[in-house]
Motif scaffolding. Structure first.
Motif, PDB file in Angstrom:
ATOM      1  N   LYS A 404      12.161 -38.819  -2.890  1.00 25.62           N
ATOM      2  CA  LYS A 404      12.493 -40.225  -2.668  1.00 25.62           C
ATOM      3  C   LYS A 404      13.354 -40.440  -1.421  1.00 25.62           C
ATOM      4  N   THR A 405      13.805 -39.359  -0.794  1.00 20.77           N
ATOM      5  CA  THR A 405      14.615 -39.490   0.403  1.00 20.77           C
ATOM      6  C   THR A 405      13.737 -39.840   1.591  1.00 20.77           C
ATOM      7  N   SER A 406      14.099 -40.891   2.310  1.00 23.08           N
ATOM      8  CA  SER A 406      13.341 -41.286   3.492  1.00 23.08           C
ATOM      9  C   SER A 406      13.623 -40.293   4.610  1.00 23.08           C
ATOM     10  N   ALA A 407      12.664 -39.415   4.865  1.00 24.93           N
ATOM     11  CA  ALA A 407      12.860 -38.359   5.855  1.00 24.93           C
ATOM     12  C   ALA A 407      11.520 -37.964   6.447  1.00 24.93           C
ATOM     13  N   GLU A 408      11.571 -37.403   7.649  1.00 25.03           N
ATOM     14  CA  GLU A 408      10.361 -36.888   8.272  1.00 25.03           C
ATOM     15  C   GLU A 408      10.646 -35.519   8.861  1.00 25.03           C
ATOM     16  N   LEU A 409       9.608 -34.671   8.831  1.00 24.91           N
ATOM     17  CA  LEU A 409       9.693 -33.302   9.327  1.00 24.91           C
ATOM     18  C   LEU A 409       8.681 -33.157  10.455  1.00 24.91           C
ATOM     19  N   THR A 410       9.141 -32.701  11.612  1.00 25.99           N
ATOM     20  CA  THR A 410       8.275 -32.531  12.772  1.00 25.99           C
ATOM     21  C   THR A 410       8.312 -31.080  13.217  1.00 25.99           C
ATOM     22  N   VAL A 411       7.131 -30.502  13.435  1.00 26.03           N
ATOM     23  CA  VAL A 411       6.994 -29.127  13.931  1.00 26.03           C
ATOM     24  C   VAL A 411       6.364 -29.208  15.311  1.00 26.03           C
ATOM     25  N   HIS A 412       7.091 -28.705  16.315  1.00 23.32           N
ATOM     26  CA  HIS A 412       6.628 -28.766  17.701  1.00 23.32           C
ATOM     27  C   HIS A 412       6.501 -27.343  18.238  1.00 23.32           C
ATOM     28  N   GLN A 413       5.260 -26.932  18.512  1.00 19.38           N
ATOM     29  CA  GLN A 413       5.024 -25.596  19.060  1.00 19.38           C
ATOM     30  C   GLN A 413       4.943 -25.635  20.586  1.00 19.38           C
ATOM     31  N   ASP A 414       4.115 -26.548  21.101  1.00 15.93           N
ATOM     32  CA  ASP A 414       4.004 -26.748  22.545  1.00 15.93           C
ATOM     33  C   ASP A 414       3.434 -28.140  22.760  1.00 15.93           C
ATOM     34  N   ASP A 415       3.046 -28.429  23.999  1.00 15.40           N
ATOM     35  CA  ASP A 415       2.523 -29.759  24.304  1.00 15.40           C
ATOM     36  C   ASP A 415       1.204 -30.043  23.611  1.00 15.40           C
ATOM     37  N   ASN A 416       0.505 -28.997  23.155  1.00 12.92           N
ATOM     38  CA  ASN A 416      -0.795 -29.173  22.506  1.00 12.92           C
ATOM     39  C   ASN A 416      -0.715 -29.209  20.990  1.00 12.92           C
ATOM     40  N   PHE A 417       0.444 -28.925  20.415  1.00  7.64           N
ATOM     41  CA  PHE A 417       0.549 -28.883  18.950  1.00  7.64           C
ATOM     42  C   PHE A 417       1.864 -29.492  18.510  1.00  7.64           C
ATOM     43  N   THR A 418       1.781 -30.641  17.831  1.00  8.83           N
ATOM     44  CA  THR A 418       2.929 -31.280  17.192  1.00  8.83           C
ATOM     45  C   THR A 418       2.439 -31.923  15.905  1.00  8.83           C
ATOM     46  N   LYS A 419       3.117 -31.640  14.796  1.00  8.11           N
ATOM     47  CA  LYS A 419       2.772 -32.236  13.510  1.00  8.11           C
ATOM     48  C   LYS A 419       4.010 -32.897  12.916  1.00  8.11           C
ATOM     49  N   THR A 420       3.791 -34.085  12.298  1.00  9.19           N
ATOM     50  CA  THR A 420       4.879 -34.814  11.661  1.00  9.19           C
ATOM     51  C   THR A 420       4.493 -35.128  10.219  1.00  9.19           C
ATOM     52  N   TYR A 421       5.407 -34.895   9.279  1.00  8.67           N
ATOM     53  CA  TYR A 421       5.187 -35.144   7.858  1.00  8.67           C
ATOM     54  C   TYR A 421       6.216 -36.183   7.390  1.00  8.67           C
ATOM     55  N   LEU A 422       5.739 -37.282   6.803  1.00  6.05           N
ATOM     56  CA  LEU A 422       6.629 -38.287   6.207  1.00  6.05           C
ATOM     57  C   LEU A 422       6.901 -37.858   4.770  1.00  6.05           C
ATOM     58  N   LEU A 423       8.047 -37.263   4.544  1.00  3.84           N
ATOM     59  CA  LEU A 423       8.310 -36.568   3.285  1.00  3.84           C
ATOM     60  C   LEU A 423       8.372 -37.505   2.089  1.00  3.84           C
TER      61      LEU A 423
END
Length: 743
Positions: A404-423
């Motif tokens: 229930k906590t409003s949070a997001e997790l972002t994983v950045h490897q390089d300019d070609n790979f970035t993922k964001t999760y709205l937890l």
């Protein structure tokens, strides 16, 4: 004056000498004869005229649309549609181009329904000092019906709805001033509004000309009837056109409590718009908590949250308390939609400063755990800058225990790979992902906008694994690595718990990869998650080649026991059912007359499973309908699918394997409805109907499966587009082991 007759089903219409120049003191008229069509789409791609002296009108019946900007729209018409360009600008100085548009005619409804449309008040103008407008239709298609009213100049218009019977979950009525339906809207009726329950079913429009627009979507079920009385009047509406505006820019005001002041019992009589501008900088988070929002007799009312890029509506059909977050300045507003609104609300507005923490870490071992520090600051921004000494494949195992906590997790490897999760939008407490070929470093960002419970630590942890083995089992986590050119094609999984199940993910750069299990479930790189109903099973890589042709990794979570779900009993005649996990409903309605249930699927995806049982047959139910998960390359869209079951004792299972929302509507229909005859003895039991969907969405039924427990079936296939329909059927006895229909 120039006039042209147009009979083609589609084409291009443009002004003379377009785009060089537009002559003055001319009138061009294009008459599009509809013939057998009853709907036209017009796409105005370019227009350049003198808007003070020239005009471009689209006219159908007594209704006209004034066009001054590029736009695309559809209107319903019966006989003909006129496009008229009139120019009166000062001289031919070559400064205006004229216009260019395309049109496309459609035949969305049958001839019988077309004749019914001619009896409706759509496209008509009423110019008497009083009268009654009656509307009745059973057409199951999208409809845009415009009605114009006009009384003597200097008078206002009194309106009263004497009767309203409609599918109000999908329909709406808009009312505006003058005769241009694109402008001056003053009232909007939709959602769960029931006019019989309003404190007053009348209102006054402060003008002598108004337009009334009835809109019905493709998902509407059943008939629509309303009766509207109108009369001229010298009285004025009690609504105030001037809004109440307040600016919240002083941090000493927060936390700010916004409570409605009662003017009628516990309710506030909302007769004007209330607008509050909440000022904040880019490193400040605004938390708006709606403790309550209700209206008299459950009328629909909404608050609007606006910034420069989007508008979000929070309405009284939400589950309260409801929390909304925003970074930077925004506007909170509420306005009455119809006459007035008796409302009660309790809102708290808080503002938090961002706390930033940056950690630099070297990933040396095969396992590492990351978690936010034990800080009670509401708005935090944490970065982990992770470096490695060797190239490796990394597994992310996310434990999102405080969902229930409003949070997001972002994983950045390089300019070609970035993922964001709205937890806070992920329903599972555990999920995973994979980083392929991490060479030297990557970055992880955790941003939390607030705490759901004040002074409570966050329950979040991120486990990182370097993949160094072909198989690993840690607690309830299993992973299997399939390396390219490997010759091993089968893996055996043995769970630790009796009667446990697994949830699996397949990750691969080859999106066409498919693995099969002995639990009669396939793992696909295209699916986000797959449910495996077994504690002991094999996973097989099937290929004609002698070795694996691409790298992949399988991540499995063992669940110690099957989840139990509440069986929800429904006795309503219509409702909307929605889940993003698993839900079990029993629809049981008593009726003195033969009846059936209409279903329509509003939202679904390739991970949707819908099972339907008739509980009147024996004790275990008659298996009527099954929308199975399809693991092929095609994406299945069930949106808009309609089907009918002749029973009022139904058990319905909804399951989303992808945790995306499933939304389904049903409505009880008695045998007095004339649209279908369900006489089982003479005309057959109507079991399934895939209707023509008239919206812009394209419906794909490829891979749809359903089951009927009968060996005496009549099947009708009809292609309205003359494209091929291809369907396979297979008789299956009860000895088939893939599913047990006795349970």
């Amino acid at each position: 004056n120039y006039s042209w007759d147009v009979n083609e089903n589609n084409g291009v219409i443009y002004s003379k000498d377009y785009p060089k120049f537009l002559r003055t003191n001319v009138e061009y008229t294009w008459i599009i004869h509809m013939n057998s069509s009853n709907e036209i789409e017009i796409n105005l791609s370019d227009i350049s005229i003198d808007y003070d002296y020239d005009y471009l009108h689209v006219i159908t019946g007594d209704t006209f649309y004034s066009l001054n900007t590029s736009k695309s729209f559809r209107i319903q018409t019966i006989n003909e549609t006129k496009i008229i360009l009139r120019t009166k600008h000062s001289n031919d100085d070559y400064q205006y181009r004229g216009f260019n548009l395309t049109y496309q005619k459609f035949n969305r409804i049958s001839m019988e329904e077309n004749n019914q449309l001619k009896t409706l008040p759509c496209g008509k103008k009423y110019s008497s000092y009083n009268g009654t407008i009656e509307f009745h239709t059973e057409i199951k298609t999208s409809m845009d019906c415009l009605i114009l009213l006009e009384v003597d100049d200097g008078q206002n218009i009194f309106l009263r709805f004497d009767d309203l019977n409609w599918d109000n979950k999908e329909n709406s009525i808009e009312i505006g001033l003058l005769h241009d339906p694109t402008q001056y809207q003053v009232y909007h009726i939709s959602g769960n509004v029931s006019l019989d329950a309003l404190p007053g079913t009348w209102f006054i429009a402060n003008h002598s000309q108004i337009w009334i627009r009835f809109y019905s979507s493709q998902f509407s079920l059943g008939s629509t009837t309303f009766r509207l009385f109108y009369s001229e009047t010298i009285e004025w509406s009690t609504m105030s056109p001037e809004p109440y505006v307040q600016i919240l820019d002083d941090n000493r005001l927060f936390p700010y409590q916004l409570i409605s002041l009662p003017t009628n019992s516990i309710y506030h009589n909302l007769t004007q718009a209330n607008i509050r501008h909440i000022k904040a900088v880019d490193d400040e988070s605004i938390k708006i908590t709606f403790q309550s929002l209700q209206t008299f007799e459950d009328r629909r009312i909404c608050f609007s949250m606006k910034d420069l890029f989007r508008t979000t509506h929070i309405c009284n059909n939400e589950q309260f308390p409801f929390v909304y977050h925003h970074i930077g300045t925004c506007t909170l507003s509420i306005e009455p939609e119809f006459i007035w609104a008796l409302v009660e609300y309790n809102i708290q507005i808080e503002k938090f400063k961002k706390i930033t923490i940056i950690n630099k870490i070297t990933f040396e071992r095969t396992y590492m755990a990351l978690a936010p520090p034990i800080t009670l600051d509401p708005f935090i921004h944490i970065e982990w800058l992770i470096s490695m000494n060797d190239s490796s494949l990394i597994i992310f195992d996310v434990e999102n225990l405080d969902g229930k906590t409003s949070a997001e997790l972002t994983v950045h490897q390089d300019d070609n790979f970035t993922k964001t999760y709205l937890l806070d939008t992920i329903s599972t407490k555990r999920f995973s992902d994979v980083l392929f070929s991490v060479k030297s470093s990557f970055r992880i960002i955790y941003k939390s906008l607030s705490l759901p419970i004040p002074n409570q630590a966050r329950l979040f942890r991120l486990n990182l694994y370097k993949v160094s083995k072909g198989y690993l089992h840690v607690g309830d986590l299993h992973y299997i690595l399939g390396a390219k050119n490997d010759s091993k094609f089968q893996w055996t999984i043995n769970g630790e718990y009796e009667n446990s199940t697994f949830v699996g993910n397949l990750f691969s750069l080859n999106k066409n990869l498919l693995l099969r299990t002995t639990a009669d479930t396939n793992l696909s790189a295209n699916n986000s998650v797959t449910y495996i109903p077994s504690s002991n099973f094999d996973i097989r890589y099937e290929s004609h080649e002698k070795s694996i042709n691409s790298d992949f990794i399988i991540i499995l979570y063992e669940q110690s026991e099957n989840y139990t779900h509440q069986n929800i009993i429904l006795n309503k005649t219509s409702d909307v059912l929605e889940t993003n996990n698993f839900a079990l409903y029993t629809i049981r309605v008593e009726s003195k007359f033969p009846a059936s249930i209409d279903f329509i699927i509003i939202n679904a995806d390739h991970g949707t499973r819908i099972r339907l049982y008739d509980l009147n047959v024996n004790k275990t139910g008659h298996f009527l309908f099954n929308s199975s998960l399809v693991t092929s390359k095609e994406t299945i869209s069930l949106i808009g699918l309609r089907f009918t079951i002749q029973s009022l004792n139904i058990q319905l299972e909804l399951q989303s394997l992808t945790r995306k929302s499933i939304k389904l509507r049903y409505k009880i229909r008695t045998s007095f409805t004339q649209s279908e005859n369900y006489d089982v003895n003479k005309t057959g039991h109507f079991l399934f109907n895939s209707s023509l969907v008239t919206s812009k969405e394209t419906i794909s039924l490829i891979g749809l499966r359903f089951t009927i427990q009968s060996l005496n079936i009549q099947l009708e296939l009809q292609s309205l587009t003359r494209k091929s329909i291809k369907l396979r059927y297979k008789i299956r006895t009860s000895f088939t082991q893939s599913e047990n229909y006795g349970k």
